[in-house]
Design a protein around this motif. Structure first.
Motif, mmCIF file in Angstrom:
data_model
loop_
_atom_site.group_PDB
_atom_site.id
_atom_site.type_symbol
_atom_site.label_atom_id
_atom_site.label_comp_id
_atom_site.label_asym_id
_atom_site.label_seq_id
_atom_site.Cartn_x
_atom_site.Cartn_y
_atom_site.Cartn_z
ATOM 1 N N MET A 1 1.269 -1.330 0.117
ATOM 2 C CA MET A 1 -0.319 0.102 -0.262
ATOM 3 C C MET A 1 0.901 0.975 0.141
ATOM 4 S SD MET A 1 -2.832 1.414 2.831
ATOM 5 C CE MET A 1 -1.538 1.888 4.132
ATOM 6 N N THR A 2 0.494 2.050 -0.718
ATOM 7 C CA THR A 2 1.462 3.215 -0.897
ATOM 8 C C THR A 2 0.869 4.206 0.243
ATOM 9 O OG1 THR A 2 1.695 3.107 -3.395
ATOM 10 C CG2 THR A 2 1.485 5.519 -2.398
ATOM 11 N N LEU A 3 1.815 4.911 0.939
ATOM 12 C CA LEU A 3 1.413 5.710 2.133
ATOM 13 C C LEU A 3 0.943 6.692 2.220
ATOM 14 C CD1 LEU A 3 3.215 4.367 4.794
ATOM 15 C CD2 LEU A 3 1.497 3.924 5.148
ATOM 16 N N GLN A 4 -0.775 7.231 2.265
ATOM 17 C CA GLN A 4 -0.378 8.838 2.335
ATOM 18 C C GLN A 4 0.522 9.529 3.856
ATOM 19 O OE1 GLN A 4 -1.590 10.652 -0.056
ATOM 20 N NE2 GLN A 4 -1.505 8.689 -1.456
ATOM 21 N N ILE A 5 1.283 11.135 3.242
ATOM 22 C CA ILE A 5 2.101 11.189 4.132
ATOM 23 C C ILE A 5 1.238 12.551 4.454
ATOM 24 C CG2 ILE A 5 4.308 11.441 5.429
ATOM 25 C CD1 ILE A 5 5.021 8.761 3.348
ATOM 26 N N ALA A 6 1.619 13.402 5.199
ATOM 27 C CA ALA A 6 0.976 14.719 6.039
ATOM 28 C C ALA A 6 2.362 15.217 6.450
ATOM 29 C CB ALA A 6 -0.157 15.035 6.494
ATOM 30 N N VAL A 7 2.780 16.188 6.350
ATOM 31 C CA VAL A 7 3.879 17.224 6.870
ATOM 32 C C VAL A 7 3.256 18.267 6.758
ATOM 33 C CG1 VAL A 7 5.312 18.615 7.233
ATOM 34 C CG2 VAL A 7 5.928 16.318 5.542
ATOM 35 N N ILE A 8 2.249 18.782 8.960
ATOM 36 C CA ILE A 8 0.694 19.732 8.654
ATOM 37 C C ILE A 8 2.537 20.497 9.649
ATOM 38 C CG2 ILE A 8 -0.109 18.435 9.062
ATOM 39 C CD1 ILE A 8 -0.448 18.542 11.854
ATOM 40 N N ASP A 9 1.340 22.100 9.983
ATOM 41 C CA ASP A 9 1.790 23.132 10.675
ATOM 42 C C ASP A 9 3.263 23.671 10.020
ATOM 43 O OD1 ASP A 9 0.406 21.869 12.968
ATOM 44 O OD2 ASP A 9 1.947 20.944 14.028
ATOM 45 N N ASP A 10 2.749 23.302 8.936
ATOM 46 C CA ASP A 10 4.397 23.981 8.242
ATOM 47 C C ASP A 10 4.105 25.595 8.138
ATOM 48 O OD1 ASP A 10 6.761 24.469 6.467
ATOM 49 O OD2 ASP A 10 5.633 23.270 4.589
ATOM 50 N N TRP A 11 3.847 26.473 9.062
ATOM 51 C CA TRP A 11 3.615 27.926 8.652
ATOM 52 C C TRP A 11 3.810 28.150 7.679
ATOM 53 C CZ3 TRP A 11 2.378 28.681 14.247
ATOM 54 C CH2 TRP A 11 1.322 28.196 14.541
ATOM 55 N N GLN A 12 5.426 28.471 7.350
ATOM 56 C CA GLN A 12 6.110 29.168 6.818
ATOM 57 C C GLN A 12 6.641 28.684 5.141
ATOM 58 O OE1 GLN A 12 7.622 27.624 9.772
ATOM 59 N NE2 GLN A 12 8.704 28.956 10.345
ATOM 60 N N ASP A 13 5.991 27.435 4.640
ATOM 61 C CA ASP A 13 6.175 26.546 3.884
ATOM 62 C C ASP A 13 7.595 26.399 3.366
ATOM 63 O OD1 ASP A 13 5.688 25.224 2.087
ATOM 64 O OD2 ASP A 13 4.830 27.512 0.243
ATOM 65 N N VAL A 14 8.524 25.937 4.137
ATOM 66 C CA VAL A 14 10.113 25.618 4.051
ATOM 67 C C VAL A 14 9.849 23.716 4.815
ATOM 68 C CG1 VAL A 14 10.815 27.697 5.342
ATOM 69 C CG2 VAL A 14 9.985 26.066 7.182
ATOM 70 N N ALA A 15 9.351 23.361 4.872
ATOM 71 C CA ALA A 15 9.901 21.876 5.488
ATOM 72 C C ALA A 15 9.448 21.378 3.914
ATOM 73 C CB ALA A 15 8.316 21.289 5.471
ATOM 74 N N ARG A 16 9.286 21.842 3.070
ATOM 75 C CA ARG A 16 9.556 20.769 1.629
ATOM 76 C C ARG A 16 10.944 20.904 1.188
ATOM 77 N NH1 ARG A 16 5.888 21.723 -2.180
ATOM 78 N NH2 ARG A 16 4.519 22.587 -0.733
ATOM 79 N N GLU A 17 11.614 22.104 1.664
ATOM 80 C CA GLU A 17 13.251 21.713 1.703
ATOM 81 C C GLU A 17 14.199 21.967 2.066
ATOM 82 O OE1 GLU A 17 15.186 25.616 1.771
ATOM 83 O OE2 GLU A 17 14.011 26.183 3.397
ATOM 84 N N VAL A 18 13.751 22.292 3.726
ATOM 85 C CA VAL A 18 15.463 21.643 3.885
ATOM 86 C C VAL A 18 15.840 20.228 4.562
ATOM 87 C CG1 VAL A 18 14.119 23.615 5.501
ATOM 88 C CG2 VAL A 18 13.324 21.599 6.393
ATOM 89 N N VAL A 19 14.920 19.391 3.947
ATOM 90 C CA VAL A 19 15.545 17.977 3.775
ATOM 91 C C VAL A 19 15.396 17.497 2.644
ATOM 92 C CG1 VAL A 19 16.080 17.305 6.562
ATOM 93 C CG2 VAL A 19 13.598 17.199 5.066
ATOM 94 N N ASP A 20 15.412 16.152 1.981
ATOM 95 C CA ASP A 20 15.458 15.688 0.678
ATOM 96 C C ASP A 20 14.226 14.992 0.630
ATOM 97 O OD1 ASP A 20 15.191 14.313 -1.319
ATOM 98 O OD2 ASP A 20 17.526 13.141 -1.738
ATOM 99 N N TRP A 21 13.226 14.715 0.215
ATOM 100 C CA TRP A 21 11.731 13.862 0.931
ATOM 101 C C TRP A 21 11.653 13.395 -0.042
ATOM 102 C CZ3 TRP A 21 9.139 14.307 5.674
ATOM 103 C CH2 TRP A 21 9.168 15.343 6.087
ATOM 104 N N SER A 22 12.608 13.469 -1.166
ATOM 105 C CA SER A 22 12.017 12.324 -2.490
ATOM 106 C C SER A 22 12.788 10.262 -2.252
ATOM 107 C CB SER A 22 13.283 12.286 -3.817
ATOM 108 O OG SER A 22 14.333 12.401 -3.103
ATOM 109 N N VAL A 23 13.117 10.562 -1.058
ATOM 110 C CA VAL A 23 13.483 8.935 -0.124
ATOM 111 C C VAL A 23 12.593 8.681 0.178
ATOM 112 C CG1 VAL A 23 15.747 10.128 0.655
ATOM 113 C CG2 VAL A 23 13.821 9.681 2.156
ATOM 114 N N LEU A 24 11.556 9.112 0.293
ATOM 115 C CA LEU A 24 10.045 8.755 0.603
ATOM 116 C C LEU A 24 9.615 8.193 -0.503
ATOM 117 C CD1 LEU A 24 9.158 10.421 3.365
ATOM 118 C CD2 LEU A 24 10.207 8.024 3.821
#
Length: 317
Positions: free
Chosen positions: A1-24
């Protein structure tokens, strides 16, 4: 099953760029949500599809009622190893695994000292005046030879005490659990509670929020402080009685306050602490540093990978 993963509380819209999420990518799809906290029904609708949710510290409350509605949720990941906004007992009863991360230990003490120095030297008013075309508005205060009071001599309090010592300050401390022996190891003088408030030229709060510490800095404690003293709070808002603090600041019974935390966050637009001239306020950024975020999110990814492999790490329940 492909998981649906939420990164919430990212008020500044910075989470996507501080680490490499592509490993998931082989595990699931990551969605980044940067809305402020909202009403329960909207939150339920927004989070219903996700099996994994990554939260940032205590920005969103996951109590038993909310967790029961999130029927798809299997894994809850939080920045840090302590999060009072998560009901761990309810999560366990519902079969939801909760895991945390380590923290970058220098972010909060560094902000504490930045606020303390800025408030002492009136930096915000001087910088704003210069931008407006003015020059030298007043006299800044001094730290060398003054007394720094530390309320709570844990890891952050000890670091702030070290900063004070480097700046030539006399450092005193008190908390209900502190002993003279433990204070002496940190090179700090142990005093009683009233002595701490009476003697401090700058009082810095570094307690963990608990029922015992809630409202500890109350009207009586504030009345013990010198009228020219300053209060710094980068711990948790409810440790300080906000109404009593506002009254003391408005009436000149306390010279100023530097605050990074508040009873209600985000702070309402018309709240007095946004507008008092003797308050330097920041929007709970004590832990909001690049290195800390990198550590939080990188270890959330590690937690998710370990959980997916059937061997969860940094478990909180």
């Amino acid at each position: 099953m492909t998981l649906q993963i939420a990164v919430i509380d990212d008020w500044q819209d910075v989470a996507r760029e501080v680490v490499d999420w592509s490993v998931l990518q082989s595990i699931g799809t990551v969605s980044f949500l940067h809305d402020y906290p909202t009403d329960r029904e909207t939150l339920i609708q927004r989070l219903q599809p996700f099996q994994v949710i990554c939260v940032m510290r205590e920005r969103s409350v996951f109590d038993a009622a909310l967790l029961r509605e999130l029927t798809q949720l299997k894994l809850l990941l939080t920045g840090g190893m302590r999060n009072a906004a998560l009901d761990l007992q309810a999560a366990t009863a519902l079969g939801i695994q909760v895991c945390g991360t380590d923290s970058y230990k220098h972010a909060a003490p560094e902000l504490t000292w930045a606020l303390l120095m800025a408030l002492t030297r009136n930096l915000l008013n001087e910088a704003n005046a210069l931008r407006a075309g003015h020059w030298q508005q007043g006299l800044g205060g001094d730290l060398h030879g003054k007394t720094l009071g530390i309320l709570g001599l844990g890891s952050i309090g000890q670091r702030v005490a070290q900063f004070g010592q480097v700046f030539g300050m006399r450092v005193i401390a008190w908390s209900e659990n502190l002993t003279a022996e433990r204070a002496a190891v940190a090179g700090v003088t142990y005093v009683g509670k009233r002595e701490l408030f009476e003697q401090a030229d700058v009082l810095s709060v570094h307690l963990v929020l608990s029922e015992r510490s809630r409202g500890l800095v109350d009207a009586q404690a504030l009345s013990w402080m010198k009228p020219q003293a300053l209060l710094v709070n980068t711990a948790r808002g409810p440790i300080v009685d906000e109404a009593a603090l506002i009254a003391a600041l408005q009436q000149g019974r306390l010279a100023g306050a530097a605050l990074d935390v508040f009873a209600q966050e985000p702070l309402p637009p018309e709240h007095p602490l946004r507008h008092l001239p003797n308050v330097l306020a920041t929007p709970h950024i004590g832990y909001v540093s690049r290195q800390n975020y990198q550590q939080f999110f990188a270890q959330m990814i590690e937690d998710l990978q370990a959980w997916q492999a059937g061997q969860p790490i940094r478990r909180l329940n």
